[in-house]
Design an enzyme around this catalytic site. Structure first.
Site: not given
Ligand code: IVH
Length: 750
Positions: A128, A130, A132, A238, A326, A431, A434, A449, A455
């Protein structure tokens, strides 16, 4: 109103109190709506608070009024969100995904393996579209619609009953339904209605929705149900949740039954005899996709026989008996303007592509993930070449793909359009937040990091995780507020959240000019924080944001240790063995893990044994470590990061400061009406009535722990024909041994 002299509730008659109570209830409900929709608040914060206090005082004085309180949120709990919470009797799960035909064949194969069916045995599926949209669960009792709930986190959803009642596809009365029936399905908006809604909003300067799904979600979650009524929502049924009597024997018949009861079911639902048929139907639906008039993003296959669905059951968040196939992702080309580096809560440096905005499948995309530095170079996580080895550079013309809700990705680069002088992207070795060194450990695709608590990005991301929905879920305290409190210097670690009221409460209540804050919202926040001082142990572990500790693993840890003290004592004890584990040859171990997933525990033990031998680890440490990593769902990677977090004195002190504010709710004992709840069982030899996978899943569903090898902790060994050394060992240790039939009779499913 604040000035008004009020008669103390105790001096009122019940009738007087009721009259005042009903008037206040109406006023508060109206004020809530006005406030939450930010239309036109008509009560000041102080007046609102006074009205609410009086309302609660009246309920305190006259218990009879409590039963009449329609504003449930107002009674004893803050009016935190416009919707009440509903605990789903049966969880609302998501679906696993198939992306191509071979995934569909694998789905069929894994079901056959699980059930022990050979390739020739018939196995039918429904197919069936799907839809959205967003899922909704409708509860009917004696044929009356009594409750509608959104999916929420799958366990708890929002009460949108009044809104659901305005959707004409949703019947409010059913004739001939089981006494209790929870119907589940998708709320969606058609393309035509979506376009008309946006056109209306454009004219009036209202909100423009990016796609029909957002429009459907925004419309269903209106605090004023009359606004929902004005939005053209639709509903396809469903599936189902709680039921007092089965609907049918097959999925197809159950859907027909829902249609007879008055629900809209999708006309493209059909029965397929097997994989070839399923894929044929997928193509048919795909061909019709553009002319359906509503968005679909794939095809859902479900095992038709409901008795088999029952046997197959669920994994942690998805059913074994269904999958979503999908549609291929949507693609578009655009320019890569910049590569930004974001720092996550575990310090991971994640590159993000900033793009010239482009529409991909109806949605405007301006950011895409670039995963990690290898991905930019042209290698996947296994080190294999992708995009024909083409690297990604700022200025490149890149192809973006977007599949459903997934973050858009960069799929390809057009080298013919690469600007002259475009430079190879240099991934930072410090990083960007930081300045601490960012290191990449051997075998890890991610550079991290090393700044830890210094940080700011790591700290705020950890705080955001701490307050997120699956963690502490503090109403009114989201990512934005956490950032604000952090930059104010009010909240640097989770424990500080529980001190806000005491230290900064008065200040916060006066912050009228600051976005979102005022007396009422501050009071609501304090109440929401107080509510979370009692927290389930699993949630607490998850909220700490320790690497590898997802929601399921956190629950498993909570189940295994029961409380915080036991967890830290065991981890302290296991520390020498955890360190020894780290010294083991990790590369070799990974190879071993890859080579034989089946034999996973045994092989880890082998490697660990070598390391332990080299490091002279005390026996209790080895025992505590073994106990940790042999627990359900916990492996050495999680064990090690948990051990590291607890051995880090700064982190440990922060955990202790947090714990001082909390009462931890222990996990529920596994269902105790099962004779095997909490018992450790081992299966060996050949099982004849079911496969090993099914036997394991069923035993776990009954609350048993299933181990791979026999030890002193084993309670029952289930031995089929051909049982070997495990049966001998069990006999030596005096462990109870059962045959398969005896086991099935024992657990009541013979
Ligand atoms: S069955 C136990 N059937 O997809 C599984 N779901 O990705 C119950 N959805 O949360 C779901 N169309 O919101 C099912 N025909 C369909 C569906 C469908 C859309 C949604 C649903 C679910 C999500 C999972």
């Amino acid at each position: 109103m604040g000035q008004q002299e009020l008669t103390p509730p105790k001096e009122l008659s019940l009738e007087q109190a009721r009259e005042e109570f009903l008037a206040l209830q109406e006023q508060l409900a109206a004020a809530d709506q006005a406030y939450h929709q930010q239309d036109a608040p008509f009560l000041s914060d102080a007046d609102y608070d006074a009205a609410k206090r009086r309302y609660l005082d009246l309920i305190d004085a006259f218990a009879e009024l409590g039963a009449q309180a329609t504003q449930k949120d107002s009674v004893g709990a803050p009016v935190t969100s416009g919707f009440g919470k509903i605990q789903h009797v049966q969880r609302m799960l998501s679906l696993g995904n198939a992306f191509d035909d071979s995934d569909v064949a694998d789905f069929d194969r894994s079901i056959r393996n699980y059930l022990g069916l050979d390739n020739r045995a018939p196995l039918a599926f429904t197919a069936e579209p799907k839809i959205d949209g967003l899922s909704l669960s409708l509860r009917y009792e004696n044929g009356c619609l009594i409750q509608a709930a959104t999916r929420g986190d799958g366990t708890t959803g929002e009460n949108v009953t009044a809104n659901a009642c305005t959707i004409s596809d949703i019947p409010q009365q059913l004739i001939g339904a089981p006494e209790v029936l929870e119907v589940r399905g998708e709320v969606y908006m058609s393309h035509a209605d979506f376009a008309a809604l946006n056109a209306r909003h454009e004219e009036r300067g209202g909100k423009i929705f990016a796609n029909p799904r957002n429009a459907a979600a925004g419309s269903l979650r209106q605090l004023d149900a009359e606004k929902t009524r004005a939005r053209p929502l639709r509903f396809f049924a469903y599936s189902w949740g709680d039921l007092s009597a089965p609907l049918a024997q097959t999925q197809m018949q159950a859907i027909e039954r829902l249609a007879q009861l008055g629900f809209k079911t999708n006309p493209l639902t059909c029965l397929c005899s097997g994989v070839v048929d399923m894929i044929r139907h997928y193509r048919l639906i795909e061909e019709q996709r553009a002319t359906l008039g509503y968005d679909i993003d794939g095809v859902v296959y479900k095992v038709d026989d409901l008795a088999l669905q029952e046997r197959l059951g669920f994994r942690s968040t998805t059913p074994r008996w269904a999958i979503a196939h999908k549609f291929p992702a949507e693609l578009a080309w655009t320019r890569l303007e910049a590569i930004d580096i974001q720092v996550g809560r575990t310090g991971a440096l994640s590159p993000v592509a900033r793009l010239t905005p482009v529409t991909v499948g109806g949605v405007v995309v301006s950011n895409a993930t670039l995963h990690n530095e290898d991905y930019i170079t042209g290698l996947d996580s296994k080190g294999d070449v992708i995009r024909g080895g083409k690297d990604i550079r700022v200025g490149d013309w890149v192809q973006i793909y977007r599949a459903g809700d997934v973050i858009p990705k960069v799929a390809d680069v057009d080298l013919s359009k690469r600007p002259e002088g475009a430079e190879i992207f240099r991934f930072p070795e410090t990083c960007p937040e930081c300045g601490s060194p960012a290191v990449r450990e051997e075998g890890d695709a991610v550079r991290r990091c090393t700044g830890g608590v210094i940080c700011p990005a790591q700290v705020t991301e950890r705080l955001k995780h701490f307050v997120s929905r699956a963690a502490f879920d503090i109403e009114g305290l989201g990512a934005k507020q956490v950032e604000q409190f952090y930059s104010d210097g009010w909240v640097k670690e989770p424990a500080d959240i529980f001190d806000i009221k005491e230290k900064y409460g008065a200040g916060l209540q006066q912050l009228k000019n600051r976005e979102g804050w005022g007396e009422k919202s501050a009071t609501n926040l304090f109440m929401a924080i107080d509510e979370k001082r009692n927290i389930a142990f699993g949630r607490l572990i998850f909220s700490l944001g320790i690497r590898h500790t997802g929601e399921v693993a956190a629950k498993d840890l909570a189940q295994h240790y029961g409380d915080w003290d036991r967890l830290v004592t065991a981890l302290d004890q296991a520390r020498p063995a955890a360190l020894a584990h780290r010294t083991a040859d990790e590369a070799e171990e990974r190879e071993r893990l890859k080579a034989a997933a089946e034999d996973r525990r045994a092989r880890i033990t082998e490697t660990r044994a070598a390391a332990i031998a080299a490091c002279d680890v005390p026996a209790e440490a080895t025992a505590a470590w073994d106990d940790l990593i042999s627990a359900d769902g916990i492996g050495p990677a999680l064990g090690l990061s948990l051990s590291d977090a607890l051995a880090n004195t700064d982190e440990r002190a922060a955990f202790d400061r947090l714990l001082a504010h909390l009462t931890v709710i222990p996990p529920e004992a596994p269902s105790n009406d099962s004779p095997v709840a909490g018992k450790t069982v081992v299966f060996t030899g050949t099982l004849e009535k079911m496969t090993r996978a099914e036997a394991k899943a069923r035993a776990e569903a009954l609350g048993a722990k299933v181990a791979g090898s026999v030890s002193k902790k084993t309670d029952i060994l289930i031995a089929g024909p051909g049982a070997g050394s495990k049966a001998t060992k069990a006999a030596d240790l005096g462990i109870k041994v059962m045959g398969e039939d005896e086991w099935l009779a024992f657990v009541g499913s013979a």
